[in-house]
Write a protein that holds these residues in place. Structure first.
Motif, PDB file in Angstrom:
ATOM      1  N   ALA A  22      33.655  19.192  26.195  1.00 53.31           N
ATOM      2  CA  ALA A  22      33.338  18.940  24.801  1.00 53.31           C
ATOM      3  C   ALA A  22      33.778  17.257  24.911  1.00 53.31           C
ATOM      4  CB  ALA A  22      34.519  19.712  23.944  1.00 53.31           C
ATOM      5  N   GLU A  23      34.783  16.801  25.561  1.00 54.88           N
ATOM      6  CA  GLU A  23      34.812  15.358  25.695  1.00 54.88           C
ATOM      7  C   GLU A  23      33.893  14.758  26.235  1.00 54.88           C
ATOM      8  OE1 GLU A  23      39.290  13.801  26.142  1.00 54.88           O
ATOM      9  OE2 GLU A  23      39.218  15.583  27.192  1.00 54.88           O
ATOM     10  N   ALA A  24      33.243  15.245  27.442  1.00 53.34           N
ATOM     11  CA  ALA A  24      32.070  14.717  27.977  1.00 53.34           C
ATOM     12  C   ALA A  24      30.849  14.600  27.054  1.00 53.34           C
ATOM     13  CB  ALA A  24      31.842  15.257  29.169  1.00 53.34           C
ATOM     14  N   LYS A  25      30.648  15.514  26.254  1.00 52.75           N
ATOM     15  CA  LYS A  25      29.472  15.850  25.338  1.00 52.75           C
ATOM     16  C   LYS A  25      29.732  14.765  24.187  1.00 52.75           C
ATOM     17  CE  LYS A  25      27.369  20.119  26.362  1.00 52.75           C
ATOM     18  NZ  LYS A  25      26.864  21.510  25.794  1.00 52.75           N
ATOM     19  N   PHE A  26      31.044  14.700  23.657  1.00 52.79           N
ATOM     20  CA  PHE A  26      31.183  13.629  22.448  1.00 52.79           C
ATOM     21  C   PHE A  26      30.874  12.005  23.020  1.00 52.79           C
ATOM     22  CE2 PHE A  26      33.970  10.552  20.727  1.00 52.79           C
ATOM     23  CZ  PHE A  26      33.790  10.641  19.396  1.00 52.79           C
ATOM     24  N   PHE A  27      31.229  11.712  24.345  1.00 52.78           N
ATOM     25  CA  PHE A  27      31.224  10.642  24.773  1.00 52.78           C
ATOM     26  C   PHE A  27      29.473  10.411  24.982  1.00 52.78           C
ATOM     27  CE2 PHE A  27      35.686  10.593  25.271  1.00 52.78           C
ATOM     28  CZ  PHE A  27      35.996   9.256  25.044  1.00 52.78           C
ATOM     29  N   ARG A  28      28.882  11.120  25.317  1.00 52.46           N
ATOM     30  CA  ARG A  28      27.335  11.068  25.831  1.00 52.46           C
ATOM     31  C   ARG A  28      26.519  10.916  24.460  1.00 52.46           C
ATOM     32  NH1 ARG A  28      24.095  15.730  28.922  1.00 52.46           N
ATOM     33  NH2 ARG A  28      24.317  16.907  26.990  1.00 52.46           N
ATOM     34  N   ALA A  29      27.194  11.671  23.233  1.00 54.79           N
ATOM     35  CA  ALA A  29      26.436  11.651  21.898  1.00 54.79           C
ATOM     36  C   ALA A  29      26.973  10.110  21.417  1.00 54.79           C
ATOM     37  CB  ALA A  29      27.312  12.675  21.035  1.00 54.79           C
ATOM     38  N   VAL A  48      21.927  14.120  20.027  1.00 59.39           N
ATOM     39  CA  VAL A  48      23.079  13.705  19.506  1.00 59.39           C
ATOM     40  C   VAL A  48      23.847  14.648  19.003  1.00 59.39           C
ATOM     41  CG1 VAL A  48      24.679  12.073  18.344  1.00 59.39           C
ATOM     42  CG2 VAL A  48      22.884  11.042  19.773  1.00 59.39           C
ATOM     43  N   ILE A  49      23.243  15.226  17.792  1.00 58.69           N
ATOM     44  CA  ILE A  49      23.778  16.255  17.109  1.00 58.69           C
ATOM     45  C   ILE A  49      23.948  17.525  17.934  1.00 58.69           C
ATOM     46  CG2 ILE A  49      23.193  17.729  15.130  1.00 58.69           C
ATOM     47  CD1 ILE A  49      21.610  15.368  13.766  1.00 58.69           C
ATOM     48  N   LEU A  50      23.361  17.962  18.783  1.00 58.92           N
ATOM     49  CA  LEU A  50      23.832  18.935  19.413  1.00 58.92           C
ATOM     50  C   LEU A  50      24.730  18.832  20.344  1.00 58.92           C
ATOM     51  CD1 LEU A  50      19.889  19.942  20.846  1.00 58.92           C
ATOM     52  CD2 LEU A  50      21.259  21.298  18.966  1.00 58.92           C
ATOM     53  N   ASP A  51      24.953  17.866  20.811  1.00 58.69           N
ATOM     54  CA  ASP A  51      26.066  17.393  21.800  1.00 58.69           C
ATOM     55  C   ASP A  51      27.477  17.584  21.031  1.00 58.69           C
ATOM     56  OD1 ASP A  51      24.955  17.253  24.188  1.00 58.69           O
ATOM     57  OD2 ASP A  51      25.095  15.023  24.407  1.00 58.69           O
ATOM     58  N   LEU A  52      27.307  17.000  19.607  1.00 62.16           N
ATOM     59  CA  LEU A  52      28.399  16.915  18.672  1.00 62.16           C
ATOM     60  C   LEU A  52      28.731  18.171  18.091  1.00 62.16           C
ATOM     61  CD1 LEU A  52      27.691  13.596  16.692  1.00 62.16           C
ATOM     62  CD2 LEU A  52      29.453  14.279  18.469  1.00 62.16           C
ATOM     63  N   ILE A  53      27.976  19.110  17.889  1.00 60.71           N
ATOM     64  CA  ILE A  53      28.158  20.578  17.413  1.00 60.71           C
ATOM     65  C   ILE A  53      28.728  21.167  18.511  1.00 60.71           C
ATOM     66  CG2 ILE A  53      27.011  22.697  16.986  1.00 60.71           C
ATOM     67  CD1 ILE A  53      24.817  21.223  15.843  1.00 60.71           C
ATOM     68  N   ASP A  54      28.407  21.260  19.909  1.00 61.39           N
ATOM     69  CA  ASP A  54      29.238  21.647  21.004  1.00 61.39           C
ATOM     70  C   ASP A  54      30.696  21.222  20.743  1.00 61.39           C
ATOM     71  OD1 ASP A  54      26.822  23.146  21.585  1.00 61.39           O
ATOM     72  OD2 ASP A  54      26.449  21.947  23.547  1.00 61.39           O
ATOM     73  N   ALA A  55      30.509  19.944  20.772  1.00 61.27           N
ATOM     74  CA  ALA A  55      31.966  19.143  20.923  1.00 61.27           C
ATOM     75  C   ALA A  55      32.827  19.665  19.776  1.00 61.27           C
ATOM     76  CB  ALA A  55      31.722  17.733  20.719  1.00 61.27           C
ATOM     77  N   VAL A  56      32.433  19.660  18.625  1.00 56.09           N
ATOM     78  CA  VAL A  56      33.343  20.298  17.351  1.00 56.09           C
ATOM     79  C   VAL A  56      33.837  21.796  17.854  1.00 56.09           C
ATOM     80  CG1 VAL A  56      33.172  21.224  15.184  1.00 56.09           C
ATOM     81  CG2 VAL A  56      32.347  18.981  15.783  1.00 56.09           C
ATOM     82  N   ALA A  57      33.061  22.526  18.400  1.00 55.11           N
ATOM     83  CA  ALA A  57      33.337  23.755  18.808  1.00 55.11           C
ATOM     84  C   ALA A  57      34.574  24.007  19.716  1.00 55.11           C
ATOM     85  CB  ALA A  57      32.226  24.807  19.174  1.00 55.11           C
ATOM     86  N   GLN A  72      47.343  13.642  23.643  1.00 54.23           N
ATOM     87  CA  GLN A  72      47.811  12.088  23.671  1.00 54.23           C
ATOM     88  C   GLN A  72      47.195  11.455  22.806  1.00 54.23           C
ATOM     89  OE1 GLN A  72      46.225  11.820  27.776  1.00 54.23           O
ATOM     90  NE2 GLN A  72      48.234  10.856  28.430  1.00 54.23           N
ATOM     91  N   ASP A  73      47.787  10.308  22.173  1.00 57.97           N
ATOM     92  CA  ASP A  73      47.164   9.269  21.370  1.00 57.97           C
ATOM     93  C   ASP A  73      46.237   8.874  21.943  1.00 57.97           C
ATOM     94  OD1 ASP A  73      48.806   9.230  18.887  1.00 57.97           O
ATOM     95  OD2 ASP A  73      50.258   8.298  19.715  1.00 57.97           O
ATOM     96  N   GLY A  74      44.912   8.671  21.105  1.00 65.46           N
ATOM     97  CA  GLY A  74      43.711   8.156  21.541  1.00 65.46           C
ATOM     98  C   GLY A  74      42.656   9.086  21.981  1.00 65.46           C
ATOM     99  N   ARG A  75      42.980  10.413  22.081  1.00 66.88           N
ATOM    100  CA  ARG A  75      42.209  11.506  22.687  1.00 66.88           C
ATOM    101  C   ARG A  75      41.287  11.924  21.421  1.00 66.88           C
ATOM    102  NH1 ARG A  75      41.506  13.149  28.166  1.00 66.88           N
ATOM    103  NH2 ARG A  75      43.228  12.616  29.487  1.00 66.88           N
ATOM    104  N   VAL A  76      40.070  12.258  21.625  1.00 66.29           N
ATOM    105  CA  VAL A  76      39.251  12.494  20.625  1.00 66.29           C
ATOM    106  C   VAL A  76      39.571  14.017  20.102  1.00 66.29           C
ATOM    107  CG1 VAL A  76      37.461  10.949  21.066  1.00 66.29           C
ATOM    108  CG2 VAL A  76      37.389  13.266  21.968  1.00 66.29           C
ATOM    109  N   SER A  77      39.163  14.310  18.871  1.00 65.81           N
ATOM    110  CA  SER A  77      39.500  15.612  18.380  1.00 65.81           C
ATOM    111  C   SER A  77      38.388  16.042  17.636  1.00 65.81           C
ATOM    112  CB  SER A  77      40.834  15.546  17.368  1.00 65.81           C
ATOM    113  OG  SER A  77      40.375  14.615  16.427  1.00 65.81           O
ATOM    114  N   LYS A  78      38.366  17.397  17.151  1.00 67.69           N
ATOM    115  CA  LYS A  78      37.419  17.826  16.123  1.00 67.69           C
ATOM    116  C   LYS A  78      37.064  16.731  14.922  1.00 67.69           C
ATOM    117  CE  LYS A  78      38.400  22.843  16.744  1.00 67.69           C
ATOM    118  NZ  LYS A  78      37.135  23.206  17.550  1.00 67.69           N
ATOM    119  N   GLY A  79      38.173  16.158  14.504  1.00 66.41           N
ATOM    120  CA  GLY A  79      38.004  15.332  13.466  1.00 66.41           C
ATOM    121  C   GLY A  79      36.957  14.243  13.922  1.00 66.41           C
ATOM    122  N   ALA A  80      37.214  13.569  15.066  1.00 65.12           N
ATOM    123  CA  ALA A  80      36.391  12.418  15.467  1.00 65.12           C
ATOM    124  C   ALA A  80      34.965  12.829  15.486  1.00 65.12           C
ATOM    125  CB  ALA A  80      36.790  12.050  16.869  1.00 65.12           C
ATOM    126  N   ALA A  81      34.633  14.242  16.192  1.00 61.21           N
ATOM    127  CA  ALA A  81      33.070  14.873  16.476  1.00 61.21           C
ATOM    128  C   ALA A  81      32.558  15.201  14.849  1.00 61.21           C
ATOM    129  CB  ALA A  81      33.304  15.981  17.147  1.00 61.21           C
TER     130      ALA A  81
END
Length: 553
Positions: A139-146, A185-194, A204-213
């Motif tokens: 999910a993190e990798a897909k978020f950054f690709r998105a 981008v939307i497909l990757d973010l949907i996967d990331a949210v899940a 850790q502070d600075g890591r992405v979360s569902k909220g960021a996606a």
């Protein structure tokens, strides 16, 4: 004796000739090394690769120095104040397929995509303690690709889509359509949210979360004109009890004069670990820590070159650069009149324009000046100072520099606050996503969906925190929304991307950028420049297919 030595030499030579295999002798036996086959084989190695994605975003959008600032000074809110011909001050003349900034963003964003693809291609062969942990890294990798493709699609339009690890040179890329890029981008973010953790589960502070996606997903649905989905994605963040606007003073300087908006940008107050429930995602910086990241240099470029300012008698009005004045600024770019004055008309109570947050006048501190102890602007100490583009003075934005709070190692004199030449960074973590923007994204979606009342409600939630007068539904339009984004998010939102995705960068630059609207220059911007050009360097190396250029370049 001589005969014995000769005999030993003869024996050695014969033994060497008969016993030494040259290939065996020259063969190297390394004790340890990385190859494509033995890399990305453990969860720790995958995580190090994911951390590289965070670093990539930081280097592009926070610490890219000259390149990064193109996201601000090429817009309506700011301008390069070195000269009318400097850097990208003239869109038509300087934004070309050969421009360094054009190549920088393209190349660096595709590096993030390549690294994300490598992670996604290798992770299936890595054994994890649980599928949940593995899916979180995917999910993190897909978020950054998105995140990277979202910027590429906004800046350049349709770009090549590459979703697999490249293991050999490829020279036949073709452009996907812009809509195809955004759909990916939307497909990757949907996967990331899940699979991303919620805000209270982030390690850790600075890591992405569902909220960021979800925050990014809301923006993407606005771009694709799926407004109910945008509202739903933004609401998933806003309604999450882990997030709330900060409405009371808090943090490292709470006992000093200021306000809650000022508190949001003080050193140590950005991360959620400080108690800041407004932060969705922040880029990390640790001063003097090994691997702590490269500073953002925002004070260096945005703080005026005040310390070289002379009074009407030719005497420096400041003793030098100091902590209280924002360190060693060089005034490379500055807020436009639109940002500095126009958006604040009729806003007497808005704390975002208070003396704590926008410092418009400062005290002369050089005892040798006849104006010592007086306020610089009010006293008229620089009445005769002519600088058509205000490199030496415009204003100090408290959110861009740690005014009065630089680290001890850059303080040359604790009694006066004098700094050394190292006082050129914010020495702070930097927001990449903040809840106030999520409200403004949802307001935009409501507006475009025809519900101005709900749009006004979201805008007023943000304005209420700043003690600003409420806006009525009848006053809300895209221009008002952009004004509010400027008031709330100056130096945070990447304004170039905002205006490009809205399709009004050309109009806004012509109207508000002083290098284009006649205030300091009347530089041209072409009608076709809502998109940047594809770098010529990419077109030239893509020898086995045609990588088409954008119109007008």
């Amino acid at each position: 004796m001589k005969e014995i030595k000769n005999l030993f030499m003869l024996i050695f030579i014969v033994s060497f000739l008969f016993c030494c295999n040259e290939e065996d002798f020259l063969e190297e036996t390394p004790f340890d090394f990385y190859t494509p086959e033995n890399s990305f084989t453990t969860p720790d190695q995958i995580d190090l690769a994911v951390v590289k994605l965070y670093q990539g975003v930081h280097e592009i959008f926070i610490a890219g120095v000259v390149d990064t600032w193109a996201l601000f000074y090429t817009t309506d809110i700011a301008y390069d104040c070195i000269s009318p011909e400097h850097q990208l001050n003239s869109w038509a003349d300087k934004i070309t397929p050969e421009t360094g900034e054009i190549e920088f963003f393209w190349e660096e964003l595709y590096k993030i995509i390549a690294n994300a693809n490598t992670i996604l291609s290798r992770i299936d062969n890595v054994e994890y303690p649980s599928e949940q942990e593995k899916n979180a890294k995917i999910a993190e990798a897909k978020f950054f690709r998105a995140y990277a493709y979202r910027a590429l699609g906004i800046m350049y339009g349709g770009v090549p889509l590459s979703l697999e690890e490249l293991t050999a040179p490829k020279r036949d890329f073709v452009r996907a359509s812009q809509s195809e890029v955004f759909n990916q981008v939307i497909l990757d973010l949907i996967d990331a949210v899940a699979s991303l953790p919620d805000a209270d589960e982030v390690s850790q502070d600075g890591r992405v979360s569902k909220g960021a996606a979800n925050h990014l997903l809301a923006e993407m649905y606005i771009i694709t004109q799926e407004y109910p989905k945008a509202i739903a994605a933004a609401s998933a963040v806003i309604d999450n009890p882990n997030y709330a606007l900060m409405t009371n003073r808090y943090g490292s300087r709470v006992d000093e004069p200021g306000d809650v908006y000022w508190d949001l940008f003080q050193r140590g107050n950005v991360n959620r670990g400080s108690g800041n429930t407004e932060t969705i995602w922040a880029s990390q910086y640790e001063h003097l820590a090994p691997g702590g990241g490269r500073g953002d240099a925002l004070p260096r470029f945005l703080v005026p070159l005040y310390w070289q300012l002379k009074d009407n008698d030719g005497i420096n009005i400041f003793f030098g650069h100091s902590s209280q004045m924002g360190g060693r600024g060089i005034g490379w770019w500055a807020a436009s009149d639109y940002m500095l004055n126009q958006v604040w008309v009729g806003a007497p109570t808005d704390i975002r324009n208070s003396e704590f947050n926008i410092v418009r006048d400062v005290m002369v501190d050089n005892p040798e000046s006849a104006f010592f102890g007086q306020m610089m602007v009010a006293s008229g100490s620089i009445d005769n100072f002519s600088d058509p583009i205000n490199r030496w003075w415009s204003a100090l934005f408290a959110k861009s520099a740690p005014l009065g709070d630089f680290p001890e190692d850059v303080i040359a004199d604790p009694e006066t606050g004098a700094t050394n030449n190292g006082a050129q960074h914010s020495f702070n973590d930097r927001y990449l996503m903040r809840l106030a923007e999520t409200y403004l994204l949802r307001a935009e979606a409501h507006l475009l969906n025809g519900d101005t009342s709900s749009a006004a409600d979201d805008i007023n939630t943000v304005r209420a925190r700043s003690n600003a007068n409420p806006v009525t539904a009848g006053e809300v339009d895209i221009d008002y929304l952009l004004d509010e984004r400027a008031r709330e998010l100056f130096t945070e939102e990447f304004r170039l991307l905002t205006l490009m995705r809205m399709g009004n960068i050309v109009e806004r630059v012509r109207t508000y950028n002083p290098m284009h609207n006649g205030q300091y220059a009347s530089n041209p911007i072409n009608d076709t420049q809502n998109l940047w050009p594809i770098p010529n360097s990419e077109i030239e190396v893509n020898t086995e297919a045609t990588l088409e250029q954008n119109p007008g370049y």
